[in-house]
Design a protein around this motif. Structure first.
Motif, PDB file in Angstrom:
ATOM      1  N   ILE A   1      -1.247  16.588  -2.222  1.00  0.00           N
ATOM      2  CA  ILE A   1      -2.336  14.959  -2.522  1.00  0.00           C
ATOM      3  C   ILE A   1      -3.687  15.285  -3.615  1.00  0.00           C
TER       4      ILE A   1
ATOM      5  N   SER B   1      -6.016   0.791  -3.874  1.00  0.00           N
ATOM      6  CA  SER B   1      -6.746   0.637  -3.034  1.00  0.00           C
ATOM      7  C   SER B   1      -8.075   1.456  -2.625  1.00  0.00           C
ATOM      8  N   LYS B   2      -7.804   2.699  -3.741  1.00  0.00           N
ATOM      9  CA  LYS B   2      -9.243   3.219  -4.574  1.00  0.00           C
ATOM     10  C   LYS B   2      -9.378   3.348  -5.486  1.00  0.00           C
TER      11      LYS B   2
ATOM     12  N   TYR C   1     -14.964  11.686  -0.020  1.00  0.00           N
ATOM     13  CA  TYR C   1     -15.437  12.713   1.743  1.00  0.00           C
ATOM     14  C   TYR C   1     -15.700  13.319   1.158  1.00  0.00           C
TER      15      TYR C   1
ATOM     16  N   ASN D   1      -7.715  13.614   0.598  1.00  0.00           N
ATOM     17  CA  ASN D   1      -8.123  13.358   1.639  1.00  0.00           C
ATOM     18  C   ASN D   1      -7.798  14.199   2.304  1.00  0.00           C
TER      19      ASN D   1
ATOM     20  N   ILE E   1      -3.923   8.626  -4.886  1.00  0.00           N
ATOM     21  CA  ILE E   1      -4.148   7.371  -5.351  1.00  0.00           C
ATOM     22  C   ILE E   1      -5.630   7.369  -5.069  1.00  0.00           C
ATOM     23  N   TYR E   2      -6.660   8.374  -5.650  1.00  0.00           N
ATOM     24  CA  TYR E   2      -7.886   8.334  -5.767  1.00  0.00           C
ATOM     25  C   TYR E   2      -8.192   9.022  -7.670  1.00  0.00           C
TER      26      TYR E   2
ATOM     27  N   TYR F   1      -4.722  13.723   5.213  1.00  0.00           N
ATOM     28  CA  TYR F   1      -5.023  12.609   5.145  1.00  0.00           C
ATOM     29  C   TYR F   1      -3.231  12.349   5.923  1.00  0.00           C
TER      30      TYR F   1
ATOM     31  N   ARG G   1      -3.546  -4.716   0.130  1.00  0.00           N
ATOM     32  CA  ARG G   1      -2.453  -3.822   0.810  1.00  0.00           C
ATOM     33  C   ARG G   1      -0.933  -3.621  -0.491  1.00  0.00           C
TER      34      ARG G   1
ATOM     35  N   GLY H   1       0.686  -0.704   0.282  1.00  0.00           N
ATOM     36  CA  GLY H   1      -0.066   0.107   0.189  1.00  0.00           C
ATOM     37  C   GLY H   1       1.097   1.326   0.333  1.00  0.00           C
ATOM     38  N   ILE H   2       0.217   1.896  -0.563  1.00  0.00           N
ATOM     39  CA  ILE H   2       0.377   3.670   0.031  1.00  0.00           C
ATOM     40  C   ILE H   2       1.690   3.647   1.350  1.00  0.00           C
ATOM     41  N   THR H   3       0.879   3.592   2.216  1.00  0.00           N
ATOM     42  CA  THR H   3       1.702   3.503   3.629  1.00  0.00           C
ATOM     43  C   THR H   3       2.524   2.984   3.399  1.00  0.00           C
TER      44      THR H   3
ATOM     45  N   ASP I   1       0.333  12.359  -3.778  1.00  0.00           N
ATOM     46  CA  ASP I   1      -0.174  11.107  -3.356  1.00  0.00           C
ATOM     47  C   ASP I   1      -1.624  10.924  -4.601  1.00  0.00           C
TER      48      ASP I   1
HETATM   49  C1  LIG Z   1      -4.658   9.938   0.768  1.00  0.00           C
HETATM   50  C2  LIG Z   1      -4.855   8.758   0.678  1.00  0.00           C
HETATM   51  N1  LIG Z   1      -3.333   8.503   0.389  1.00  0.00           N
HETATM   52  C3  LIG Z   1      -2.896   6.871   0.587  1.00  0.00           C
HETATM   53  C4  LIG Z   1      -3.613   6.130   1.605  1.00  0.00           C
HETATM   54  C5  LIG Z   1      -4.029   4.363   1.906  1.00  0.00           C
HETATM   55  O1  LIG Z   1      -3.324   4.110   1.052  1.00  0.00           O
HETATM   56  P1  LIG Z   1      -2.670   2.070   0.908  1.00  0.00           P
HETATM   57  O2  LIG Z   1      -3.761   1.847   1.083  1.00  0.00           O
HETATM   58  O3  LIG Z   1      -2.383   2.004  -0.764  1.00  0.00           O
HETATM   59  O4  LIG Z   1      -2.003   2.622   2.107  1.00  0.00           O
HETATM   60  C6  LIG Z   1      -5.441   6.961   1.831  1.00  0.00           C
HETATM   61  C7  LIG Z   1      -6.155   6.341   2.518  1.00  0.00           C
HETATM   62  O5  LIG Z   1      -7.150   6.236   3.086  1.00  0.00           O
HETATM   63  C8  LIG Z   1      -5.719   8.555   1.123  1.00  0.00           C
HETATM   64  O6  LIG Z   1      -6.755   8.474   1.124  1.00  0.00           O
END
Ligand SMILES: Cc1ncc(COP(=O)(O)O)c(C=O)c1O
Length: 407
Positions: free
Chosen positions: A174, A238-239, A330, A178, A209-210, A128, A247, A102-104, A207
């Motif tokens: 971002i 993820s999104k 959101y 988010n 991801i969306y 975020y 993940r 995941g990005i996390t 970032d």
């Molecule tokens: C802006 C942003 N980056 C990353 C994530 C998490 O991404 P991942 O599930 O790939 O770890 C989120 C999850 O809500 C998010 O809102």
């Protein structure tokens, strides 16, 4: 006395999940809570696309059950590069990419590999929370730049300019955002690139991801605008690909003149130390990147309808007003008695508001200050993901509470 835990970890907070603790206590008493707190489409009436699910089953049957290269399967890196070239016109080599849990995990690897104690990282306000949460791990300092609510939460360039210091190492963007749902124009992104480029001492973390979850307007990848800038773009399953539990994410290093080369090498060194990302989910990522995207049309059309409903209803509720999100899933409304400092505000802060909404209206949202004290306070974040009948029930309950409190 037990052993003392780590001082650093004592500083770690993740507000989006922390609000679930009081909600669970109510649920244990048999109270039904309508949950508008977590950005997980699969928690509502969305699910991973069928071709991704099939790829998971097939991958394990076909024997993709061992460790993988630390950077990810070479064919997945090629597919990620292919997507970037096709969608965004940005060219990456496989060596510029790394697959993560995941990005996390990418954020954490990036913080560990790029930031030294005392380094500053410029983050959007509100943000975020992971971008704040991970800073104590490396003793770095998050500095929030303002985004302007009255203008649809666009980054305030003047504020960015003021807050860049000799210690600023990176600037986070971002887009779509988010928690605000803002989608940035090409002009806004160009202005950020111009500023970062003119300073020269910082790189950008973008970032995205969306990126394909938008309701009007086009999403531009920052690296297509700042091709000559050091940018690390983050994306994953993820999104847009509706598979957050798997993940899988990836980091893409745009490194003109080798400016990010050493950080990238450190990132990959750390990635080796954590062995590899999940093998079968990487096979599903391959299917995601090569497969059809028609599910997105229905996803975005459902989300747009729900976004419109949330926007309308929140603005009709006394004491609440909101901007209209253009992407992500959101909405980030203002709690007027707090934002406008009414004398008779029933709550002292947004956390009290959220607890009141939870305890009295049985709806769970996240306090805005969890997305950064300075720019998130006096707001709350709700997802727009649930079907309209659930949203309606939740908003009716919030509306009744607000009528009672603001009598
Ligand atoms: C802006 C942003 N980056 C990353 C994530 C998490 O991404 P991942 O599930 O790939 O770890 C989120 C999850 O809500 C998010 O809102």
């Amino acid at each position: 006395m037990g052993f003392e835990p780590s001082e650093r970890v004592k500083q770690i907070h993740y507000p989006i999940r922390e609000v679930t603790v009081p909600a669970r206590i109510l649920e244990k008493k048999g109270i039904k809570i309508l949950k508008l707190n977590i950005g997980d489409p699969c928690a509502y009436d969305f699910d991973s696309p069928p071709h991704l699910k099939e790829a998971i089953g097939k991958a394990t049957k076909d024997g993709w059950n061992g460790y993988t290269p630390s950077e990810g399967y070479p064919e997945l890196l090629k597919a990620v590069a292919g997507r970037e070239l096709e969608r965004n016109g940005v060219k990456y080599e496989a060596e510029d990419l790394c697959v993560t849990a995941g990005i996390t995990e990418a954020i954490q690897l990036l913080y560990f590999s790029a930031l030294n104690p005392g380094d500053e990282i410029l983050i959007p306000g509100p943000v975020y929370p992971q971008y704040i949460t991970s800073t104590p791990l490396v003793d770095a300092k998050p500095v929030a730049y303002r985004t302007i609510e009255a203008e649809g939460w666009v980054p305030d360039l003047e504020d960015i300019k003021k807050k860049i210091t000799p210690r600023t190492k990176a600037l986070v963007v971002i887009n779509p955002n988010n928690p605000t749902g803002a989608l940035y124009s090409r002009r806004a992104l160009q202005a950020i690139c111009d500023e970062a480029g003119s300073r020269g001492n910082l790189f950008i973390i973008s970032d995205e991801i969306y990126d394909e979850l938008t309701y009007e307007g086009e999403q531009f990848t920052l690296a297509s605008i700042g091709k000559d800038l050091p940018i690390v773009t983050l994306n994953g399953l993820s999104k847009t690909y509706l598979s957050p539990g798997w993940r899988i994410g990836w980091a893409m290093f745009n490194s003109p003149n080798g400016k990010l080369e050493e950080i990238k090498q450190s990132f990959v060194r750390l990635a080796r130390a954590r062995l590899c990302p999940n093998s079968i989910c990487q096979r599903a990522a391959l299917a995601a990147l090569h497969g059809p995207k028609d599910y997105l049309k229905e996803t975005n059309s459902k989300l747009k309808q729900r976004r419109d409903y949330c926007y309308k209803r929140f603005n009709q509720i006394r004491g609440i007003s909101t901007t209209k999100p253009q992407g992500a899933f959101y909405i980030f409304p203002r709690i007027l008695p707090l934002a406008e400092k009414w004398n008779n505000s029933p709550w002292k802060n947004d956390k009290e508001f959220v607890l009141d909404v939870l305890n009295s209206a049985h709806v769970l949202v996240v306090n805005g200050s969890g997305f950064g004290e300075t720019y998130g306070a006096a707001h709350f974040r709700s997802v727009i993901l649930p079907p309209i009948d659930i949203l309606e029930e939740a908003f009716n309950q919030i509306e009744r509470l607000m009528e009672k409190r603001l009598k």
